[in-house]
Design a protein around this motif. Structure first.
Motif, PDB file in Angstrom:
ATOM      1  N   ILE A 166    -152.895  64.308 -29.337  1.00  0.00           N
ATOM      2  CA  ILE A 166    -152.999  62.816 -29.608  1.00  0.00           C
ATOM      3  C   ILE A 166    -152.307  62.264 -30.792  1.00  0.00           C
ATOM      4  O   ILE A 166    -152.417  62.731 -31.661  1.00  0.00           O
ATOM      5  N   ILE A 167    -151.493  61.345 -30.545  1.00  0.00           N
ATOM      6  CA  ILE A 167    -150.629  60.786 -31.636  1.00  0.00           C
ATOM      7  C   ILE A 167    -151.344  59.395 -31.688  1.00  0.00           C
ATOM      8  O   ILE A 167    -151.083  58.228 -30.724  1.00  0.00           O
ATOM      9  N   MET A 168    -151.942  58.944 -32.929  1.00  0.00           N
ATOM     10  CA  MET A 168    -152.457  57.327 -33.093  1.00  0.00           C
ATOM     11  C   MET A 168    -151.408  56.892 -33.477  1.00  0.00           C
ATOM     12  O   MET A 168    -150.380  57.058 -34.380  1.00  0.00           O
ATOM     13  N   VAL A 169    -151.209  55.503 -32.760  1.00  0.00           N
ATOM     14  CA  VAL A 169    -150.036  54.629 -32.913  1.00  0.00           C
ATOM     15  C   VAL A 169    -150.765  53.180 -33.179  1.00  0.00           C
ATOM     16  O   VAL A 169    -151.023  52.747 -32.065  1.00  0.00           O
ATOM     17  N   THR A 170    -150.726  52.822 -34.301  1.00  0.00           N
ATOM     18  CA  THR A 170    -151.588  51.501 -34.721  1.00  0.00           C
ATOM     19  C   THR A 170    -151.197  50.820 -35.791  1.00  0.00           C
ATOM     20  O   THR A 170    -150.107  51.156 -36.656  1.00  0.00           O
ATOM     21  N   THR A 171    -151.400  49.606 -35.958  1.00  0.00           N
ATOM     22  CA  THR A 171    -151.248  48.647 -37.043  1.00  0.00           C
ATOM     23  C   THR A 171    -152.182  49.004 -38.309  1.00  0.00           C
ATOM     24  O   THR A 171    -151.868  48.483 -39.341  1.00  0.00           O
TER      25      THR A 171
END
Length: 123
Positions: A78-83
């Motif tokens: 899992i790669i977290m892609v977030t602000t």
């Protein structure tokens, strides 16, 4: 190429990430909330998941923890892609079971680099 699941409540983000990843030949599916994403991860067994954090209902930290603890999905990177760009958020995301953490908007090079590294480890 790989099957990648994008879990994000923003159609714009899903479109942008899909465009980058399909350009590299990956097959993309998406879910617009964490609950749907968890269900798709169990049914489709993707090779990799891109996870947003800020979503209505269950957030990405909670969803990542659920996927990481489930024997059926624990092997999926899992790669977290977030602000959320604070170091404490990054550390917390990795503690929940994510392998990588990217702040939005990711550069194409950063995204593809991390995707390639995780996919090469998995295969």
């Amino acid at each position: 190429m790989a099957r990648i699941l994008i879990i994000d409540d923003s159609p714009t983000e899903i479109f942008a990430l899909t465009r980058i990843l399909e350009g590299r030949g990956h097959q993309i599916t998406s879910a617009c909330n964490a609950e749907e994403g968890i269900a798709r991860a169990h049914s489709e067994k993707p090779d990799l998941i891109l996870m947003d954090v800020v979503m209505p209902g269950m957030n990405g930290f909670q969803a990542t923890r659920k996927l990481a603890k489930s024997p059926e999905t624990a092997h999926i990177p899992i790669i977290m892609v977030t602000t959320k760009d604070q170091e404490t958020d990054r550390i917390w995301g990795l503690r929940q079971g994510a392998q990588e953490y990217i702040v939005k908007p990711p550069s194409e090079a950063e995204l593809l680099g991390k995707v390639d590294v995780l996919l090469s480890r998995a295969h």
